[in-house]
Design a protein around this motif. Structure first.
Motif, PDB file in Angstrom:
ATOM      1  N   ALA A  74       0.888  -1.106   0.191  1.00  0.00           N
ATOM      2  CA  ALA A  74       0.117   0.039   0.042  1.00  0.00           C
ATOM      3  C   ALA A  74       1.046   1.165   0.018  1.00  0.00           C
ATOM      4  O   ALA A  74       0.395   2.327  -0.517  1.00  0.00           O
ATOM      5  CB  ALA A  74      -0.964  -0.186   1.138  1.00  0.00           C
ATOM      6  N   GLU A  75       1.953   1.135   0.599  1.00  0.00           N
ATOM      7  CA  GLU A  75       2.960   2.484   0.611  1.00  0.00           C
ATOM      8  C   GLU A  75       3.579   2.652  -0.733  1.00  0.00           C
ATOM      9  O   GLU A  75       3.577   3.735  -1.005  1.00  0.00           O
ATOM     10  CB  GLU A  75       4.240   1.918   1.696  1.00  0.00           C
ATOM     11  CG  GLU A  75       3.997   2.200   3.023  1.00  0.00           C
ATOM     12  CD  GLU A  75       5.407   2.291   3.676  1.00  0.00           C
ATOM     13  OE1 GLU A  75       5.387   2.823   4.841  1.00  0.00           O
ATOM     14  OE2 GLU A  75       6.201   1.652   3.456  1.00  0.00           O
ATOM     15  N   THR A  76       3.839   1.421  -1.563  1.00  0.00           N
ATOM     16  CA  THR A  76       4.444   1.419  -2.695  1.00  0.00           C
ATOM     17  C   THR A  76       3.270   2.320  -3.785  1.00  0.00           C
ATOM     18  O   THR A  76       3.437   3.101  -4.678  1.00  0.00           O
ATOM     19  CB  THR A  76       4.728   0.057  -3.502  1.00  0.00           C
ATOM     20  OG1 THR A  76       5.718  -0.681  -2.421  1.00  0.00           O
ATOM     21  CG2 THR A  76       5.470   0.365  -4.610  1.00  0.00           C
ATOM     22  N   ALA A 126       9.047   2.336   3.292  1.00  0.00           N
ATOM     23  CA  ALA A 126       9.299   3.296   2.392  1.00  0.00           C
ATOM     24  C   ALA A 126      10.882   3.856   2.929  1.00  0.00           C
ATOM     25  O   ALA A 126      11.480   4.453   2.097  1.00  0.00           O
ATOM     26  CB  ALA A 126       7.994   4.538   2.647  1.00  0.00           C
ATOM     27  N   GLU A 127      11.043   3.889   4.015  1.00  0.00           N
ATOM     28  CA  GLU A 127      12.397   4.336   4.564  1.00  0.00           C
ATOM     29  C   GLU A 127      13.603   3.828   3.870  1.00  0.00           C
ATOM     30  O   GLU A 127      14.424   4.119   3.759  1.00  0.00           O
ATOM     31  CB  GLU A 127      12.373   4.378   6.217  1.00  0.00           C
ATOM     32  CG  GLU A 127      11.578   5.264   6.837  1.00  0.00           C
ATOM     33  CD  GLU A 127       9.978   4.877   7.054  1.00  0.00           C
ATOM     34  OE1 GLU A 127       9.735   3.661   6.618  1.00  0.00           O
ATOM     35  OE2 GLU A 127       9.222   5.620   7.601  1.00  0.00           O
ATOM     36  N   ALA A 312      12.067   7.652  -1.973  1.00  0.00           N
ATOM     37  CA  ALA A 312      11.608   6.150  -2.301  1.00  0.00           C
ATOM     38  C   ALA A 312      10.968   6.052  -3.695  1.00  0.00           C
ATOM     39  O   ALA A 312      11.120   4.904  -4.132  1.00  0.00           O
ATOM     40  CB  ALA A 312      10.661   5.625  -1.318  1.00  0.00           C
ATOM     41  N   ARG A 313      10.495   6.910  -4.293  1.00  0.00           N
ATOM     42  CA  ARG A 313       9.858   7.027  -5.708  1.00  0.00           C
ATOM     43  C   ARG A 313      10.951   6.705  -6.761  1.00  0.00           C
ATOM     44  O   ARG A 313      10.913   5.905  -7.731  1.00  0.00           O
ATOM     45  CB  ARG A 313       9.232   8.181  -6.058  1.00  0.00           C
ATOM     46  CG  ARG A 313       8.362   7.961  -7.412  1.00  0.00           C
ATOM     47  CD  ARG A 313       7.506   9.284  -7.451  1.00  0.00           C
ATOM     48  NE  ARG A 313       6.646   9.464  -6.401  1.00  0.00           N
ATOM     49  CZ  ARG A 313       6.770  10.725  -5.673  1.00  0.00           C
ATOM     50  NH1 ARG A 313       7.662  11.594  -5.773  1.00  0.00           N
ATOM     51  NH2 ARG A 313       6.196  10.842  -4.656  1.00  0.00           N
ATOM     52  N   ILE A 314      12.284   7.171  -6.513  1.00  0.00           N
ATOM     53  CA  ILE A 314      13.395   7.057  -7.599  1.00  0.00           C
ATOM     54  C   ILE A 314      13.639   5.360  -7.860  1.00  0.00           C
ATOM     55  O   ILE A 314      13.635   5.217  -9.001  1.00  0.00           O
ATOM     56  CB  ILE A 314      14.644   7.818  -7.210  1.00  0.00           C
ATOM     57  CG1 ILE A 314      14.279   9.417  -7.002  1.00  0.00           C
ATOM     58  CG2 ILE A 314      15.693   7.569  -7.995  1.00  0.00           C
ATOM     59  CD1 ILE A 314      15.096  10.374  -6.066  1.00  0.00           C
ATOM     60  N   PRO A 315      13.906   4.649  -6.752  1.00  0.00           N
ATOM     61  CA  PRO A 315      14.301   3.446  -7.263  1.00  0.00           C
ATOM     62  C   PRO A 315      13.143   2.614  -7.791  1.00  0.00           C
ATOM     63  O   PRO A 315      13.439   1.666  -8.616  1.00  0.00           O
ATOM     64  CB  PRO A 315      14.682   2.622  -5.928  1.00  0.00           C
ATOM     65  CG  PRO A 315      14.192   3.494  -4.694  1.00  0.00           C
ATOM     66  CD  PRO A 315      14.089   4.829  -5.228  1.00  0.00           C
ATOM     67  N   ILE A 316      12.028   2.726  -7.570  1.00  0.00           N
ATOM     68  CA  ILE A 316      10.653   2.200  -8.132  1.00  0.00           C
ATOM     69  C   ILE A 316      10.598   2.475  -9.533  1.00  0.00           C
ATOM     70  O   ILE A 316      10.242   1.751 -10.228  1.00  0.00           O
ATOM     71  CB  ILE A 316       9.424   2.566  -7.321  1.00  0.00           C
ATOM     72  CG1 ILE A 316       9.563   2.202  -5.750  1.00  0.00           C
ATOM     73  CG2 ILE A 316       8.479   1.718  -7.930  1.00  0.00           C
ATOM     74  CD1 ILE A 316       8.537   2.851  -5.096  1.00  0.00           C
ATOM     75  N   GLU A 317      10.714   3.982  -9.683  1.00  0.00           N
ATOM     76  CA  GLU A 317      10.662   4.447 -10.943  1.00  0.00           C
ATOM     77  C   GLU A 317      11.866   3.804 -11.894  1.00  0.00           C
ATOM     78  O   GLU A 317      11.814   3.582 -13.201  1.00  0.00           O
ATOM     79  CB  GLU A 317      10.432   5.820 -11.063  1.00  0.00           C
ATOM     80  CG  GLU A 317       9.118   6.173 -10.756  1.00  0.00           C
ATOM     81  CD  GLU A 317       8.832   7.841 -10.718  1.00  0.00           C
ATOM     82  OE1 GLU A 317       7.610   8.342 -10.577  1.00  0.00           O
ATOM     83  OE2 GLU A 317       9.773   8.749 -10.826  1.00  0.00           O
TER      84      GLU A 317
END
Ligand code: 13P
Ligand code: SF4
Length: 323
Positions: A74-76, A126-127, A312-317
Motif C-alpha cells: 500500500a505504501e508503494t 518506504a524508509e 523512495a519513488r526514485i528506485p521504484i521508477e
C-alpha cells in the motif's frame, strides 16, 4: 460470483454488492494481491502480483485506492500515486521480510561498502526504499541485476533466497542481506521432492523466495528435477504459466492464497500446495468485514512524509523504466 469458501465464511452476495456500491460512491478502486482470501480476490477490481498492482496504482483514474495486501504494498501505491487517498483495511498487516531490514541497518551496510549499488526487493518499507538505488520484484530481479555495470559491487536484500537465485541466474557475485520471509522459508527441498514423488507428471511452480529455491536450481542443474517442468516464477509469472501450459497437475510452492487465483485461470487443473502450512498471516489480516469498514469509515489511510516519499519513488521508477 462468490466462491464456496466465501459463502461458507458467512460472506454473502449482499456484502459484495455493498463493497462495490461503496467503491463506486467513493470513486475507489480495489486492488488485491494474489495471496488475498478468495472473497476479497473475487470482489476486487484488479488482482495481481506486487509489480502489476504498483503499475495499476500509478495509472488508475479513481481518486482513492483501497489496497488489499500488506502495508509495504500500500505504501508503494501511495509513493506512485501521491495525490490519491490510499487506504488499507488493516494498517498492522506487515511483512516479516520487510521487517528484516531497517533504514538504519541499510545505512550502516552502505557505509561498509562505499560506492556499491543497492538493489532491494519491493518488500521493504518506504524508509528503506529511500536509501535504495534500484527496487526489484521476484518477477524482474534477474533483469535489474543484469542491467547494473559489471564493475559495480551490489548490495542485494533483504531476501537471501531470492539473492541466491539471482546469483545463480546471472553468475554475478553480490553482497546478500540474510533476511527471509517466514512463510516461503518454510517451504523446503523435501516438500518439493516428496510432493513430486506423489505426482511425478506434475509441473512445478516455485516462488524464488522459497527456502527450496536455491536447492531447486542446483537440482535442476544436476538433472534431479525435470528442467522442462520446473519453473521458478513470481506470482504473476505463475498465472501466465498456467494460461499457456497444457499440464493437468501443478505443484505450487508459494503462499496458499495463490491456489484460488490459479484455479480461476484453469478450473480443470489439479493444484497441489507444496506445503499446506504456507499461509501468510499478515495477508490474511485483510478480512471481508475490514474491507467493508474501510470503505465505510476511510480507515486506515496510508501516509508517508513527503521527503521519504520523493526519495523512495526514485528506485521504484528506475525499476519500472528498465522493464
Ligand atoms: P510477488 O511479487 O511474486 O507478487 O510476491 C509478493 C510477496 O509478498 C511474496 O511473498
Ligand atoms: Fe511478506 Fe512473506 Fe507474507 Fe509475502 S508471504 S507478504 S514476503 S511475510
Amino acid at each position: 460470483m462468490l466462491t464456496q469458501e466465501a459463502l461458507a465464511s458467512g460472506i454473502d452476495e449482499k456484502w459484495a454488492e455493498e463493497v462495490r456500491r461503496l467503491a463506486l460512491e467513493q470513486d475507489a478502486v480495489i486492488l488485491a494481491h494474489n495471496y488475498q482470501v478468495p472473497a476479497i480476490q473475487d470482489v476486487a477490481h484488479h488482482v495481481g502480483d506486487s509489480l502489476e498492482l504498483s503499475r495499476i496504482a500509478a495509472d488508475v483514474e479513481q481518486s482513492t485506492i483501497v489496497f488489499c495486501g500488506v502495508h509495504f504494498m500500500a505504501e508503494t501505491a501511495k509513493i506512485l500515486a501521491p495525490d490519491k487517498r490510499v487506504l488499507i483495511p488493516d494498517q498492522d498487516a506487515g511483512c516479516s521480510l520487510a521487517a528484516s531490514i531497517t533504514a538504519d541497518q541499510l545505512r550502516a551496510w552502505k557505509a561498509e561498502h562505499p560506492g556499491a549499488v543497492v538493489v532491494m526487493y519491493v518488500n521493504t518499507t518506504a524508509e528503506v526504499k529511500a536509501e535504495t538505488d534500484y527496487c526489484c520484484t521476484s518477477a524482474n530481479a534477474v533483469q535489474i541485476v543484469g542491467a547494473i555495470p559489471e564493475d559495480k559491487e551490489i548490495l542485494f536484500g533483504p531476501d537471501m533466497f531470492l539473492g541466491a537465485y539471482v546469483e545463480r541466474q546471472t553468475g554475478r557475485k553480490m553482497q546478500i542481506w540474510m533476511g527471509e520471509c517466514h512463510v516461503h522459508a518454510g517451504i523446503e527441498p523435501d516438500d518439493i521432492q516428496d510432493t513430486l514423488a506423489k505426482y511425478p507428471d506434475a509441473e512445478m511452480l516455485i516462488h524464488p523466495e522459497c527456502g527450496c529455491s536455491s536447492q531447486c536450481m542446483y537440482l535442476l542443474s544436476t538433472g534431479d528435477l525435470p528442467a522442462d517442468r520446473t519453473f521458478v516464477l513470481g506470482t504473476g509469472g505463475m498465472v501466465r504459466r498456467m494460461q499457456e501450459s497444457d499440464a493437468d497437475t501443478f505443484i505450487v510452492a508459494t503462499e496458499t492464497g495463490m491456489l484460488h487465483r490459479l484455479h480461476q485461470e484453469n478450473p480443470e487443473a489439479e493444484l497441489i500446495a507444496a506445503n499446506e502450512a504456507a499461509v501468510c498471516g499478515y495477508m490474511k489480516m485483510i478480512t471481508p468485514p475490514k474491507l467493508l469498514r474501510c470503505l465505510q469509515t476511510g480507515q486506515d489511510e496510508v501516509t508517508i512524509p513527503k521527503d521519504i516519499m520523493d526519495k523512495a519513488r526514485i528506485p521504484i521508477e528506475r525499476m519500472i523504466s528498465i522493464l
